[in-house]
Design a protein around this motif. Structure first.
Motif, PDB file in Angstrom:
ATOM      1  N   ALA A  31      29.180  49.060  43.283  1.00  0.00           N
ATOM      2  CA  ALA A  31      29.479  47.736  43.829  1.00  0.00           C
ATOM      3  C   ALA A  31      28.290  47.181  44.598  1.00  0.00           C
ATOM      4  O   ALA A  31      27.955  45.987  44.490  1.00  0.00           O
ATOM      5  CB  ALA A  31      30.715  47.810  44.726  1.00  0.00           C
ATOM      6  N   SER A  36      31.572  38.850  46.745  1.00  0.00           N
ATOM      7  CA  SER A  36      32.409  40.051  46.778  1.00  0.00           C
ATOM      8  C   SER A  36      32.567  40.645  45.393  1.00  0.00           C
ATOM      9  O   SER A  36      32.436  39.955  44.376  1.00  0.00           O
ATOM     10  CB  SER A  36      33.794  39.738  47.360  1.00  0.00           C
ATOM     11  OG  SER A  36      34.558  38.959  46.450  1.00  0.00           O
ATOM     12  N   THR A  63      35.438  43.155  43.485  1.00  0.00           N
ATOM     13  CA  THR A  63      36.750  43.813  43.547  1.00  0.00           C
ATOM     14  C   THR A  63      36.831  44.845  42.430  1.00  0.00           C
ATOM     15  O   THR A  63      36.439  44.568  41.289  1.00  0.00           O
ATOM     16  CB  THR A  63      37.883  42.784  43.412  1.00  0.00           C
ATOM     17  OG1 THR A  63      37.831  41.894  44.535  1.00  0.00           O
ATOM     18  CG2 THR A  63      39.251  43.460  43.375  1.00  0.00           C
ATOM     19  N   VAL A  70      41.254  37.979  45.997  1.00  0.00           N
ATOM     20  CA  VAL A  70      40.833  39.380  46.058  1.00  0.00           C
ATOM     21  C   VAL A  70      41.929  40.215  46.693  1.00  0.00           C
ATOM     22  O   VAL A  70      42.889  39.673  47.261  1.00  0.00           O
ATOM     23  CB  VAL A  70      39.522  39.545  46.867  1.00  0.00           C
ATOM     24  CG1 VAL A  70      38.389  38.738  46.245  1.00  0.00           C
ATOM     25  CG2 VAL A  70      39.717  39.136  48.331  1.00  0.00           C
ATOM     26  N   THR A  82      38.015  45.849  47.677  1.00  0.00           N
ATOM     27  CA  THR A  82      36.912  44.890  47.613  1.00  0.00           C
ATOM     28  C   THR A  82      35.774  45.234  48.570  1.00  0.00           C
ATOM     29  O   THR A  82      36.005  45.621  49.717  1.00  0.00           O
ATOM     30  CB  THR A  82      37.432  43.472  47.920  1.00  0.00           C
ATOM     31  OG1 THR A  82      38.435  43.122  46.951  1.00  0.00           O
ATOM     32  CG2 THR A  82      36.318  42.441  47.868  1.00  0.00           C
ATOM     33  N   PHE A 138      32.565  43.301  50.309  1.00  0.00           N
ATOM     34  CA  PHE A 138      32.097  41.956  50.625  1.00  0.00           C
ATOM     35  C   PHE A 138      30.639  41.984  51.066  1.00  0.00           C
ATOM     36  O   PHE A 138      30.186  42.942  51.700  1.00  0.00           O
ATOM     37  CB  PHE A 138      32.908  41.358  51.786  1.00  0.00           C
ATOM     38  CG  PHE A 138      34.308  40.955  51.435  1.00  0.00           C
ATOM     39  CD1 PHE A 138      34.604  39.652  51.054  1.00  0.00           C
ATOM     40  CD2 PHE A 138      35.348  41.871  51.496  1.00  0.00           C
ATOM     41  CE1 PHE A 138      35.901  39.277  50.744  1.00  0.00           C
ATOM     42  CE2 PHE A 138      36.642  41.507  51.185  1.00  0.00           C
ATOM     43  CZ  PHE A 138      36.920  40.196  50.802  1.00  0.00           C
ATOM     44  N   GLU A 188      44.513  37.750  51.942  1.00  0.00           N
ATOM     45  CA  GLU A 188      43.228  37.648  51.262  1.00  0.00           C
ATOM     46  C   GLU A 188      43.037  36.322  50.537  1.00  0.00           C
ATOM     47  O   GLU A 188      41.899  35.871  50.344  1.00  0.00           O
ATOM     48  CB  GLU A 188      43.069  38.783  50.237  1.00  0.00           C
ATOM     49  CG  GLU A 188      43.184  40.175  50.818  1.00  0.00           C
ATOM     50  CD  GLU A 188      44.560  40.787  50.591  1.00  0.00           C
ATOM     51  OE1 GLU A 188      44.654  42.013  50.491  1.00  0.00           O
ATOM     52  OE2 GLU A 188      45.538  40.000  50.499  1.00  0.00           O
ATOM     53  N   ALA A 248      39.615  34.093  50.246  1.00  0.00           N
ATOM     54  CA  ALA A 248      38.944  33.918  48.962  1.00  0.00           C
ATOM     55  C   ALA A 248      38.694  32.440  48.667  1.00  0.00           C
ATOM     56  O   ALA A 248      37.613  32.067  48.184  1.00  0.00           O
ATOM     57  CB  ALA A 248      39.775  34.548  47.846  1.00  0.00           C
ATOM     58  N   MET A 299      33.054  35.391  43.341  1.00  0.00           N
ATOM     59  CA  MET A 299      33.729  36.682  43.427  1.00  0.00           C
ATOM     60  C   MET A 299      33.972  37.191  42.012  1.00  0.00           C
ATOM     61  O   MET A 299      34.273  36.395  41.113  1.00  0.00           O
ATOM     62  CB  MET A 299      35.068  36.522  44.161  1.00  0.00           C
ATOM     63  CG  MET A 299      34.934  36.102  45.618  1.00  0.00           C
ATOM     64  SD  MET A 299      36.432  35.305  46.276  1.00  0.00           S
ATOM     65  CE  MET A 299      36.197  33.629  45.674  1.00  0.00           C
ATOM     66  N   TRP A 328      35.336  40.773  39.370  1.00  0.00           N
ATOM     67  CA  TRP A 328      36.022  42.056  39.190  1.00  0.00           C
ATOM     68  C   TRP A 328      35.149  42.964  38.346  1.00  0.00           C
ATOM     69  O   TRP A 328      34.435  42.496  37.448  1.00  0.00           O
ATOM     70  CB  TRP A 328      37.356  41.836  38.481  1.00  0.00           C
ATOM     71  CG  TRP A 328      38.171  43.079  38.266  1.00  0.00           C
ATOM     72  CD1 TRP A 328      38.936  43.724  39.194  1.00  0.00           C
ATOM     73  CD2 TRP A 328      38.326  43.808  37.050  1.00  0.00           C
ATOM     74  NE1 TRP A 328      39.555  44.812  38.634  1.00  0.00           N
ATOM     75  CE2 TRP A 328      39.196  44.893  37.304  1.00  0.00           C
ATOM     76  CE3 TRP A 328      37.803  43.661  35.766  1.00  0.00           C
ATOM     77  CZ2 TRP A 328      39.565  45.813  36.334  1.00  0.00           C
ATOM     78  CZ3 TRP A 328      38.164  44.583  34.781  1.00  0.00           C
ATOM     79  CH2 TRP A 328      39.037  45.640  35.071  1.00  0.00           C
TER      80      TRP A 328
END
Length: 296
Positions: A98, A110, A112, A149, A154, A156, A177, A181, A191, A193
């Protein structure tokens, strides 16, 4: 690890927290860990101080819910922060992956990860919403684009988190959240995934499902009114209430929501049209999602 700190919030789950911390301190990344005890009455703080003296313990004198994370982030000196609940565990290598993604993409606020639910490690029901997110994404974004998120899954960028003001004390806990977000997105932060960032979740049995449901309904309605055009508020709000049981918990949540109208109207700031477009695209998968059932 000099890039990422891990922040764990907890309340009255001493034994489950013990296992979570044992896992975290054994991670190969060896991140700095901050534990926020939200005024537990079961000896949680004593356990952390005695068995994990190398960790930073923040003892609160009242339960601030998600705002406990904000307090910890004030002390974070790394560029990234990964949130962890007392029943979730980042898996070996995931913090590194990440952080690498955030390093490579300075416009990303971020990352996730993918949640696997113990003991059989099945994917959390929210996963299809994230993996197949219909939110438009720029070509550079290293994963499906998100407009929401899950904190315990997550990492950040600390600057983005601070820019957005962290978690709202108004919402306390339960779907808190989503508002953060939307505020990140309104500021221009993206953001995403990632399939290769993995977190395990061992859902705690020490929870009040009715209270959690009530908070989720209230906070969802508040977030709608705070950030969406009125037409979307009524459309999506009706869908949320239609999916909720017709019982005292739901009635109490709606009543609590209505009592908050004065401050909601004062603080209302509708998101830009581009973000609203993405939110409307999300409504269909949200209506059919197995993860969005206000039960319990």
């Amino acid at each position: 690890m000099d890039r990422t700190s891990v922040v764990v919030i907890t309340h009255n789950r001493r034994e489950q927290l013990r296992g979570t911390l044992q896992h975290l301190v054994a991670l190969p990344e060896q991140p700095p860990i901050l534990v926020v005890d939200n005024a537990s009455a079961d000896g949680t703080a004593d356990l952390v101080a005695r068995d994990f003296p190398e960790l930073r313990l923040i003892k609160l004198d009242r339960n601030l819910g998600a705002v406990g994370r904000n307090i910890a982030v004030r002390e974070v000196t790394t560029p990234y922060v990964a949130f962890c609940d007392d029943d979730t565990t980042w898996q070996p290598g995931s913090l590194t992956r990440a952080a690498d993604v955030l390093d490579a993409h300075p416009g990303l606020g971020s990352v996730t990860g993918r949640c696997l639910v113990e003991p059989d490690l099945r994917e959390d029901p929210i996963t299809p919403e994230l993996r197949f997110s219909p939110v438009p994404r720029p070509a550079w974004l290293p994963g499906p684009a998100l407009l929401g998120v899950l904190a315990g899954l997550t990492m950040f960028r600390v600057q983005a988190f601070r820019d957005a003001g962290g978690f709202s004390p108004r919402l306390w806990l339960g779907g808190e959240e989503e508002l953060l977000a939307l505020d990140l997105a309104a500021l221009g932060w993206r953001m995403c995934w990632r399939e290769d960032v993995v977190i395990h979740h061992a859902p705690s049995k020490l929870r009040d499902p009715r209270r959690r449901r009530g908070l989720g309904i209230r906070n969802t309605l508040w977030t709608l009114m705070l950030r969406r055009p009125w037409r979307s508020v009524f459309r999506r709000g009706a869908a949320v209430l239609a999916s909720a049981p017709r019982d005292r918990t739901t009635v109490a949540a709606v009543a609590e929501c209505l009592r908050g109208l004065p401050w909601v109207l004062r603080e209302r700031a509708v998101v830009p049209a581009e973000i609203e477009h993405g939110l409307r695209l999300l409504e269909k998968p949200q209506r059919t999602s197995a993860a969005r059932r206000y039960t319990g």
